[in-house]
Write a protein that holds these residues in place. Structure first.
Motif, PDB file in Angstrom:
ATOM      1  N   SER A  82      61.661  36.507  51.811  1.00  0.00           N
ATOM      2  CA  SER A  82      62.289  37.542  52.915  1.00  0.00           C
ATOM      3  C   SER A  82      62.121  36.689  53.919  1.00  0.00           C
ATOM      4  O   SER A  82      61.872  35.364  54.140  1.00  0.00           O
ATOM      5  CB  SER A  82      60.957  38.487  52.855  1.00  0.00           C
TER       6      SER A  82
ATOM      7  N   PRO B 297      67.033  38.631  47.954  1.00  0.00           N
ATOM      8  CA  PRO B 297      67.963  39.695  47.879  1.00  0.00           C
ATOM      9  C   PRO B 297      69.148  39.285  47.880  1.00  0.00           C
ATOM     10  O   PRO B 297      69.639  38.342  48.455  1.00  0.00           O
ATOM     11  CB  PRO B 297      67.421  40.462  49.274  1.00  0.00           C
TER      12      PRO B 297
ATOM     13  N   SER C 236      71.541  38.182  54.356  1.00  0.00           N
ATOM     14  CA  SER C 236      71.267  39.463  53.525  1.00  0.00           C
ATOM     15  C   SER C 236      70.434  40.596  54.507  1.00  0.00           C
ATOM     16  O   SER C 236      70.971  41.764  54.481  1.00  0.00           O
ATOM     17  CB  SER C 236      70.493  38.909  52.270  1.00  0.00           C
TER      18      SER C 236
ATOM     19  N   TYR D  93      70.041  49.018  54.761  1.00  0.00           N
ATOM     20  CA  TYR D  93      68.548  48.607  54.524  1.00  0.00           C
ATOM     21  C   TYR D  93      67.916  49.962  54.440  1.00  0.00           C
ATOM     22  O   TYR D  93      68.016  50.799  55.213  1.00  0.00           O
ATOM     23  CB  TYR D  93      68.128  47.728  55.752  1.00  0.00           C
TER      24      TYR D  93
ATOM     25  N   LYS E 220      69.646  47.957  50.307  1.00  0.00           N
ATOM     26  CA  LYS E 220      70.194  46.385  50.281  1.00  0.00           C
ATOM     27  C   LYS E 220      69.304  45.710  51.325  1.00  0.00           C
ATOM     28  O   LYS E 220      68.731  46.222  52.078  1.00  0.00           O
ATOM     29  CB  LYS E 220      71.479  46.407  50.343  1.00  0.00           C
TER      30      LYS E 220
ATOM     31  N   VAL F 136      66.761  43.519  50.656  1.00  0.00           N
ATOM     32  CA  VAL F 136      65.230  43.502  50.349  1.00  0.00           C
ATOM     33  C   VAL F 136      64.988  43.262  48.997  1.00  0.00           C
ATOM     34  O   VAL F 136      65.474  44.251  48.374  1.00  0.00           O
ATOM     35  CB  VAL F 136      64.445  44.203  51.332  1.00  0.00           C
ATOM     36  N   ILE F 137      63.904  42.607  48.666  1.00  0.00           N
ATOM     37  CA  ILE F 137      63.251  42.739  47.521  1.00  0.00           C
ATOM     38  C   ILE F 137      62.036  43.634  47.626  1.00  0.00           C
ATOM     39  O   ILE F 137      61.039  43.143  47.851  1.00  0.00           O
ATOM     40  CB  ILE F 137      63.088  41.443  46.741  1.00  0.00           C
TER      41      ILE F 137
ATOM     42  N   SER G 218      64.259  49.705  46.373  1.00  0.00           N
ATOM     43  CA  SER G 218      65.465  48.902  46.697  1.00  0.00           C
ATOM     44  C   SER G 218      66.306  48.852  45.271  1.00  0.00           C
ATOM     45  O   SER G 218      65.969  48.783  44.433  1.00  0.00           O
ATOM     46  CB  SER G 218      65.234  47.790  47.495  1.00  0.00           C
TER      47      SER G 218
ATOM     48  N   ILE H  67      69.552  40.993  42.924  1.00  0.00           N
ATOM     49  CA  ILE H  67      68.536  40.063  42.954  1.00  0.00           C
ATOM     50  C   ILE H  67      69.338  38.682  42.556  1.00  0.00           C
ATOM     51  O   ILE H  67      70.115  38.676  41.422  1.00  0.00           O
ATOM     52  CB  ILE H  67      67.423  40.183  42.023  1.00  0.00           C
TER      53      ILE H  67
END
Length: 460
Positions: free
Chosen positions: A12, A52, A367, A377, A380, A382-383, A387, A391
């Motif tokens: 991240s 992400p 991302s 957001y 999309k 972020v893991i 969400s 990946i």
């Protein structure tokens, strides 16, 4: 059916942490400490990053330009994007003079619907500013298109006067939309280009020499002042020059809602490529043009300082044969654009390898920030639980050599032919579906869905 991705490092903007990711259907169900989650199927990500999915906020599929159109269709372009770890594109609906914004949007929906391998959204190119189109901007926002691109270049095609830009910015300020600007002084550039042609200077390098960085800087500064007067958010697209970056940095230091992107070509290629012998330089014709290598260090510093917030590609591919060759006798007729949607994530990873940017900044610029900038957001970028399961499993130790012989873009050359890179996409999931794996491509046209976007999340 659920899928557990285990053994990897989740990346991240804050950095990386060992974690497992559980995917249930199209979404991420949970992110947990290693060994704490279970799934009906599993993917081993040991020794790899979990990113992400990449968001390329600047592409041009099937774009009409100079009597031809860009070579990638929405199917071929989004397939190539998936191969490179990009799971969302935001393309441009191109308004023609005399047409409405709504009819333009309808036309681009027809091009993309049922053909995209990954999710997609649209920006709107405004080339005809009048009372009717200004009113339509609100309807575009309601339809999930909250960003409008304008041009200070290409007189007679896309060019808008300062007065027209002012009007559009005033409307954008009222509805919360972001104005995206191609900032080059097109009036002056056309005079320089005409002078070069008149004296027999027709080779591709003249494209760069007649579009000097000072004219990008002038237009960037002018756009910033117009945005300051109107209070509109401004996003400078494909910034290439140190002088233009300085203007953006000053505005941001003053607290203005000014943002900018750059592109891999400006970080790795230069005017030396435009000056290659024969007609080879035509492969590198894009606007703004490639600059002297001395600009590249400034751009990397801009990425580190966040004066450059996003890295997009401006992917606009034209084949060398039959398309770039249209300008063999006149550099002004060479279609403008460089292919790159497949290699953005890999090329930016070289910045991590070289110590130019951090691992977190790589993910942020490719991302997380585009997701926030363009209203996607936390669906999309972020893991995280809830969400979309976009990946990328990325192998940082793998090596590859870029080549037209192996890329998947529908274009007959690579601007990065022979580049040897460290790092490579291993597996890509788009909304939980594996679309790229070590065994090959398993995606399909029509999997990608249109994304109705919210407004810019960075506004003061």
């Amino acid at each position: 059916m659920s899928t557990l991705i285990h053994g990897g490092q989740v990346v991240s903007p804050a950095g990386s942490v060992a974690a497992d990711v559980l995917v249930d259907g199209e979404t991420i169900a949970a992110v947990g400490a290693p060994g704490t989650l279970t799934g009906t199927e599993s993917i081993d990500a040991a020794g790899k990053y979990l990113l992400p999915g990449g968001i390329d906020a600047h592409t041009h599929m099937e774009m009409p330009f100079g009597g031809t159109r860009s070579a990638d269709t929405f199917e071929t372009g989004t397939t190539a994007a998936a191969w490179g770890g990009t799971t969302t594109i935001i393309d441009f609906a191109v308004q023609a003079k005399g047409t409405s914004l709504q009819s333009t949007l309808d036309k681009w929906h027809a091009k993309a619907d049922g053909n995209c391998a990954i999710d997609y959204g649209f920006h709107m190119i405004m080339s005809d500013v009048n009372d009717s189109t200004l009113k339509e901007m609100h309807a575009c926002v309601d339809a999930g298109v909250g960003s409008f691109k304008m041009f200070m270049a290409y007189p007679g095609v896309f060019y808008s006067t300062d007065g027209e830009i002012l009007l559009a910015m005033q409307q954008a300020r009222e509805i919360g939309a972001t104005v995206m600007m191609h900032a080059e002084n097109g009036i002056a550039i056309d005079q320089l280009a005409a002078q070069a042609f008149a004296t027999g200077r027709v080779e591709p390098v003249q494209h760069g020499l007649t579009r000097p960085p000072e004219l990008e800087a002038e237009a960037t500064s002018r756009a910033i002042r117009l945005a300051q007067v109107t209070g509109a958010p401004l996003y400078i697209v494909h910034l290439s020059a140190a002088q233009a970056l300085a203007a953006v940095a000053e505005a941001r230091d003053d607290g203005q809602n000014v943002f900018a992107e750059t592109c891999p070509q400006y970080l790795y290629l230069s005017i030396e490529d435009l000056a290659k012998p024969g007609f080879e330089g035509a492969k590198y014709v894009a606007s703004p043009p490639l600059r002297e290598k001395s600009h590249q260090g400034n751009l990397w510093r801009g990425l580190r300082s966040n004066d450059l917030s996003v890295v997009s590609t401006d992917h606009c591919p034209f084949c060398f044969k039959d398309q770039k060759e249209l300008g063999r006798d006149d550099f002004r007729a060479i279609p403008n654009g460089i292919p790159g949607v497949e290699h953005r994530m890999d090329l930016l990873h070289q910045g991590v390898v070289a110590g130019e940017i951090s691992l977190g900044r790589w993910v942020e610029t490719c991302s997380a920030t585009p997701a926030r900038m363009f209203g996607l957001y936390p669906r999309k970028g972020v893991i995280a639980a809830g969400s979309d399961a976009d990946i990328v499993i990325y192998d940082p130790s793998a090596t590859q050599t870029l080549s037209a012989a192996t890329h998947h873009m529908n274009v007959d050359y690579s601007a990065y032919e022979g580049f040897e890179l460290t790092g490579k996409v291993h597996t890509v999931l788009s909304r939980g579906r594996v679309v790229v794996s070590p065994s090959g491509y398993t995606g399909s046209a029509g999997h990608g869905r249109f994304l109705s976007r919210d407004l810019n999340q960075y506004l003061n």
